[in-house]
Design a protein around this motif. Structure first.
Motif, short mmCIF file in Angstrom:
data_model
loop_
_atom_site.label_atom_id
_atom_site.label_comp_id
_atom_site.label_asym_id
_atom_site.label_seq_id
_atom_site.Cartn_x
_atom_site.Cartn_y
_atom_site.Cartn_z
N GLY A 60 0.80 -1.22 0.00
CA GLY A 60 0.00 0.00 0.00
C GLY A 60 0.83 1.26 0.00
N GLU A 61 2.12 1.16 -0.28
CA GLU A 61 3.01 2.32 -0.28
C GLU A 61 2.99 3.05 -1.63
N GLU A 62 2.63 2.35 -2.68
CA GLU A 62 2.56 2.92 -4.03
C GLU A 62 1.27 2.48 -4.70
N GLU A 63 0.81 3.28 -5.67
CA GLU A 63 -0.36 2.89 -6.46
C GLU A 63 0.07 1.92 -7.55
N VAL A 64 -0.83 0.99 -7.88
CA VAL A 64 -0.55 0.09 -8.98
C VAL A 64 -0.57 0.88 -10.28
N GLY A 65 0.31 0.57 -11.19
CA GLY A 65 0.36 1.28 -12.46
C GLY A 65 -0.88 1.00 -13.31
N GLU A 66 -1.26 1.98 -14.12
CA GLU A 66 -2.42 1.83 -14.99
C GLU A 66 -2.02 1.07 -16.25
N PRO A 67 -2.81 0.09 -16.66
CA PRO A 67 -2.49 -0.64 -17.89
C PRO A 67 -2.77 0.21 -19.12
N VAL A 68 -2.09 -0.11 -20.20
CA VAL A 68 -2.39 0.48 -21.50
C VAL A 68 -3.36 -0.48 -22.18
N LEU A 69 -4.63 -0.07 -22.28
CA LEU A 69 -5.69 -0.98 -22.71
C LEU A 69 -5.92 -0.91 -24.21
N LEU A 70 -6.05 -2.07 -24.82
CA LEU A 70 -6.57 -2.14 -26.17
C LEU A 70 -8.08 -1.92 -26.11
N ASP A 71 -8.68 -1.51 -27.23
CA ASP A 71 -10.11 -1.18 -27.21
C ASP A 71 -10.95 -2.35 -26.70
N TRP A 72 -10.62 -3.58 -27.13
CA TRP A 72 -11.44 -4.72 -26.73
C TRP A 72 -11.25 -5.11 -25.27
N GLU A 73 -10.18 -4.58 -24.64
CA GLU A 73 -9.95 -4.89 -23.23
C GLU A 73 -10.77 -4.01 -22.29
N ARG A 74 -11.26 -2.87 -22.76
CA ARG A 74 -11.90 -1.89 -21.86
C ARG A 74 -13.10 -2.45 -21.11
N PRO A 75 -14.05 -3.12 -21.76
CA PRO A 75 -15.16 -3.68 -20.97
C PRO A 75 -14.73 -4.76 -20.01
#
Length: 241
Positions: free
Chosen positions: A96-111
């Motif tokens: 809990g010391e750092e935030e998890v990094g945000e993924p780079v999403l492909l369009d089909w991954e968003r839902p």
């Protein structure tokens, strides 16, 4: 939660999103991942159903710092004295010391990603031992840590060469077909990690999401790794977290 036997020494705990694994060396138990924050009672019940005491869980190896993989680790460790291990690059996220990094999403991954976010947040969780590539852990005849970055910076695979077993974490998925896992911070690095894991030529492959691969595993994994690319597969729809 579903309990699935993979090998006589190995069971899978399948949750609504994601899964964890239990390896048995006699009476000593090792968990590979720990499900979400609500998973501890189901894991304990399953361990007892297999004829063991949850106090026999000696260690919990976390493959990466996502909420569906370490959510119950702290509760289980506090109750039963298990050691928690994770790669040094994901340890600050798990604590809990750092935030998890945000993924780079492909369009089909968003839902799919929106569905994955329905997993409840994981609490800050201690990491007793920080791992590095090549570390050998005292279970399964010598379990080797394989740093597999891309999904997260500190993602790892766990290889039991004496048994031909490989745990891939979320670098590789097995839902619908064997493929590069989704929600990657760095897709090109994840694809390179996939190829590194495939080169181990395991006989049994246990994914973070999807049914274990137990037939022609080395060939199937190698073929999937060879066809993986940074472009992804827009036609495949999978449950993943």
């Amino acid at each position: 939660m579903d309990l699935v036997e993979v090998l006589p020494q190995l069971h899978m705990f399948r949750f609504p999103i994601g899964q964890a694994y239990l390896w048995r060396d006699g009476t000593e138990l090792t968990l590979i991942d720990a499900g979400d924050v609500n998973a501890a009672p189901a894991i304990e019940e399953a361990v007892r159903g297999l004829g063991h005491d949850p106090a026999d869980i000696a260690r919990i190896v976390i493959t990466h710092g996502h909420r569906d993989h370490y959510g119950a680790a702290q509760e289980l460790a506090d109750r039963h004295g298990a050691e928690i291990l994770a790669h040094r690059l994901d340890a600050p996220v798990i604590r809990g010391e750092e935030e998890v990094g945000e993924p780079v999403l492909l369009d089909w991954e968003r839902p799919l990603y929106e569905h994955a976010l329905t997993v409840p947040p994981a609490p800050p969780t201690r990491v007793d031992t920080e791992l590095s590539d090549g570390a050998v852990l005292p279970f399964g005849g010598g379990a080797r840590v394989v740093h597999s970055p891309g999904h997260t910076p500190g993602s790892i695979g766990v290889h039991l060469p004496g048994h031909g077993v490989l745990f891939t974490g979320d670098c590789v998925a097995g839902v619908g077909q064997v493929m590069l896992g989704v929600f990657n911070i760095d897709r090109e690095r994840a694809a390179a990690s996939f190829r590194r894991l495939a080169a181990l030529e395991p006989a049994t492959v246990c994914f973070g999401h999807g049914d274990p691969l137990t037939e022609d595993a080395a060939a199937v994994l190698r073929a999937a790794a060879d066809t993986s690319s940074a472009d992804g597969d827009a036609g495949l729809q999978v449950e993943h977290g």
